[in-house]
Write an enzyme that holds these catalytic residues in place. Sequence first.
Site, PDB file in Angstrom:
ATOM      1  N   GLY A 173     -59.166  26.565  28.791  1.00 59.05           N
ATOM      2  CA  GLY A 173     -59.000  25.863  27.519  1.00 59.05           C
ATOM      3  C   GLY A 173     -58.092  24.661  27.706  1.00 59.05           C
ATOM      4  O   GLY A 173     -58.355  23.572  27.183  1.00 59.05           O
ATOM      5  N   MET A 223     -54.510  23.255  30.510  1.00 57.96           N
ATOM      6  CA  MET A 223     -53.739  23.570  31.721  1.00 57.96           C
ATOM      7  C   MET A 223     -52.433  22.788  31.716  1.00 57.96           C
ATOM      8  O   MET A 223     -52.427  21.582  31.548  1.00 57.96           O
ATOM      9  CB  MET A 223     -54.599  23.228  32.948  1.00 57.96           C
ATOM     10  CG  MET A 223     -53.882  23.395  34.264  1.00 57.96           C
ATOM     11  SD  MET A 223     -53.404  25.127  34.539  1.00 57.96           S
ATOM     12  CE  MET A 223     -51.898  24.904  35.464  1.00 57.96           C
ATOM     13  N   GLU A 224     -51.346  23.527  31.958  1.00 55.38           N
ATOM     14  CA  GLU A 224     -50.005  22.996  31.730  1.00 55.38           C
ATOM     15  C   GLU A 224     -49.401  22.165  32.843  1.00 55.38           C
ATOM     16  O   GLU A 224     -48.178  22.098  32.952  1.00 55.38           O
ATOM     17  CB  GLU A 224     -49.071  24.177  31.461  1.00 55.38           C
ATOM     18  CG  GLU A 224     -48.797  25.097  32.682  1.00 55.38           C
ATOM     19  CD  GLU A 224     -49.714  26.296  32.802  1.00 55.38           C
ATOM     20  OE1 GLU A 224     -50.838  26.239  32.283  1.00 55.38           O
ATOM     21  OE2 GLU A 224     -49.299  27.291  33.431  1.00 55.38           O
ATOM     22  N   GLU A 229     -49.115  24.941  25.802  1.00 55.10           N
ATOM     23  CA  GLU A 229     -48.966  24.261  27.100  1.00 55.10           C
ATOM     24  C   GLU A 229     -47.584  23.637  27.234  1.00 55.10           C
ATOM     25  O   GLU A 229     -47.011  23.610  28.325  1.00 55.10           O
ATOM     26  CB  GLU A 229     -50.068  23.205  27.289  1.00 55.10           C
ATOM     27  CG  GLU A 229     -51.505  23.736  27.174  1.00 55.10           C
ATOM     28  CD  GLU A 229     -51.800  24.954  28.039  1.00 55.10           C
ATOM     29  OE1 GLU A 229     -51.116  25.144  29.055  1.00 55.10           O
ATOM     30  OE2 GLU A 229     -52.715  25.728  27.675  1.00 55.10           O
ATOM     31  N   HIS A 268     -45.050  26.111  28.341  1.00 54.41           N
ATOM     32  CA  HIS A 268     -45.091  26.329  29.789  1.00 54.41           C
ATOM     33  C   HIS A 268     -44.235  25.327  30.564  1.00 54.41           C
ATOM     34  O   HIS A 268     -43.874  25.593  31.712  1.00 54.41           O
ATOM     35  CB  HIS A 268     -46.519  26.168  30.318  1.00 54.41           C
ATOM     36  CG  HIS A 268     -47.387  27.374  30.165  1.00 54.41           C
ATOM     37  ND1 HIS A 268     -46.998  28.643  30.498  1.00 54.41           N
ATOM     38  CD2 HIS A 268     -48.676  27.483  29.743  1.00 54.41           C
ATOM     39  CE1 HIS A 268     -48.015  29.478  30.280  1.00 54.41           C
ATOM     40  NE2 HIS A 268     -49.035  28.801  29.819  1.00 54.41           N
TER      41      HIS A 268
END
Length: 847
Positions: free
Chosen positions: A257, A259-260, A293, A296
């Site tokens: 979905g 990505m950090e 995100e 993170h």
Amino acid sequence: MTSVHRLIEKFVPEHYELFLDVSRASKTFAGRVTIKGEAKETTISLHQKDLTIASVVIGEQTLDFTMDDENEVVHIQVPEVGEIALDLEFSGRITDNMTGIYPSYYTVDGVKKEVISTQFESHFAREAFPSVDEPEAKATFDFSVKFDQEEGEIALSNMPEIKSEERKKTGIWTFDTTPRMSSYLLAFALGDLHGKTAHTKNGTLVGSYATKAHKLSELDFSLDIAVRVIEFYEDYFGVKYPIPQCLHVALPDFSAGAMENWGLVTYREVYLLVDENSTVSSRQQVALVIAHEVAHQWFGNLVTMKWWDDLWLNESFANMMEYVAIDAIEPSWNIFEDFQTSGVQAALKRDATDGVQSVHVEVNHPDEINTLFDAAIVYAKGSRLMHMLRRWLGDEDFRSGLKIYFERHQYGNTVGRDLWNALSEASGRDVAGFMDSWLEQPGYPLVTATVENDQLILSQEQFFIGEHEEKGRLWQVPLNSNWAGLPDTLTDEKLVIPNFSALASQDSEALQLNTGNTAHYLTAYQGELLDNLLANWNNLDKISKLQVLQERRFLAESGVISYSELVPLVAGLTEETDSAVLGAIAQVLSGLKRFIDEDSEEETLFKSMVANIFAKNFERLGFERKEGETDEDELLREFAVAFTLYADQEHAIEKAKAIFDAHKENIASIPAAIRADVLTNQVKHAESKELTDLLLDTYIQTNDGAFQRQLIAALAETKQEAVLDTLITAFENKDIIKPQDLATWYLNFLGKPFAQEKVWAWARTDWDWIKAALGGDMSFDKFVVIPSNTFKTEERLAEYKVFFEPQLTDMALSRNIEMGIKDIQSRIHLIAKDQLAVAQAIQNLEL
Ligand code: BES
Ligand code: ZN
């Protein structure tokens, strides 16, 4: 599967100087990397996957190396142990599997274009350059890149660009040194992107980017949320955002979905872009994903799990914080209610099936890593446990503990125990003692509350849906009761509290446990306790109402009570005006729908009941948004319109058709909140080839992913074999349906009785194609899970077994197959057990 030696034991990298030359035209890249670090042995290894390595050199000396493709490494002989600097030259191919370095495809004004970006989590940095690709191997990175750049194109990476003047001569983009971080967080994106930027109060550069197929205005919403979310976390964690920038970029092709990557967060387009015609729920979703995100950036990036078994440290935490953050910056959204009907329900469902994994799971081989990302467990259950812990500790101690944790472990790696220690230090409580029972064991308890001989008896046992083996597990259950005089925690199997009547006389409300529904268990109230609770319905707050409905539903799912009991319960709820409660009612109704055959007499009665439940809201809200309306009303309308149409209410059907007619030259302009309903209604009641062609063409043309999902839902209503055939053929045409979206098509179509047979046959016949297109992808296991969530007949169960049992040896799928079989079996049993009683209960309603 053998476990894998950690490469960091033999070589500890400290710094990478990495240059890549990327060619979209030839789908290849060439690179050079200098890796400084400490060799602990003279034979060291670096990860590499599908790379060609031309040379390995230290200083002037060329070294011997051997490729070991099976283990995704290269072994290198170094002259001596100690500090070394290795130079490697390598090259690789750019492939479409959405890992490593990969292209995204899109069209602007009829011209096909590509952006190139990366997806390195969990272990795909090795596809881009030789490295110690393990989360513990933190290092700094100097990254530079060149590509077949065209006018106006840009490159983004984790850190801001430096030496831009030189770039104008050499074409090489150079980025500032990253902080010490894990390889899975390195990222870049190249191509014809555009964006908008702003700064936080503390001066962090925030940006939101997309391809030029999107208008800049679609980035406004995300940019605003991104700025405010960073400011919130800086305040909440008491730790400044650690690097100069936080950019967000939406990519046309994306496996997960979002990505950090540190400083360059990547997204599926639906999770970052907001079209001017959007729904409340899609905006809330975008905000939650950004908040996830960005959480993170601290939890995951600044402090990282040592190994993948503690993935929950990253994901459970971020999944909790996304709600805390959005609730703080947009309190009117009541976002915790959304968690109650999404995450909580998913966790309660999945975690009730025997064979489920615990939140903390052993993992050795990288191929097992993908199976860890079980959304219902590591995300939903894990975050529910974190919410439970936060409530148990209180927000103040929770925050102080986090501050200790960040300050102690920043730029380092941790195990779960490190977090518990910091929280214990701040609170003086035994956090590990409380949490271990929840993290290390699968499942959760059912607490039964009953009154006998003036004693309140509370007992716990594991809650199961379907066939299972009792293991006698116990949990530290926080009671969180609304009554004074009860203990904090149920730790034993059974707790007997004397003098019930005296206790009851001090409290005016009906007894409730687990107030706020923050702890991970269900309560079965018995006898007078249940009667009192239900009699008190109108005084319950909305979360309690939702919780009662949710708990009764799960008790019915497991067979503790009959589903027929839920019929009079929901049929009477005609006055509810909260979207949270209606959300819970909607879930009960979809549970009940499984018992009702299409076009039967019961279905007609059931539909009248449904219409009745939503009638008042539908009358008040209608189809059209009113000036100055609240978001809550818009959410309510989504339920009211959908269920009123489901219930075949003639006036609503006609109105929806009229709206379609008014917008048929431009169906995108139908208000997003009712667009799925209007389009679905049209296919259901006025299907024509012209209509389904229009829907499919619009799907291909539009760049709005949220709209595309609505179009899929509408097309799934088709009753034309020819249309179905055309669509199934399109499943394998990447120019029509991107592989990232195929699972959504599969879900929608498999759920329709008309389409099921053919779509299921397609999946089995073309399994090799599905595997080639999506194997190794995040969504691959959905093709195992979706049928098991759908099927409800012996025939399908048998087919499911014949097809999937031979694949039980596939580690990526085996757990889902085993659980899938149990899931279908228990659904079949449930329907056989309760179908008659449900039908009877529906007949008995006075409608
Ligand atoms: N770190 C994950 C993305 C990820 C997952 C990468 C698995 C590689 C393998 C990211 O933070 C994440 O959790 N993304 C979610 C969306 C989120 C908002 C729940 C996802 O991709 O589903
Ligand atoms: Zn995450």
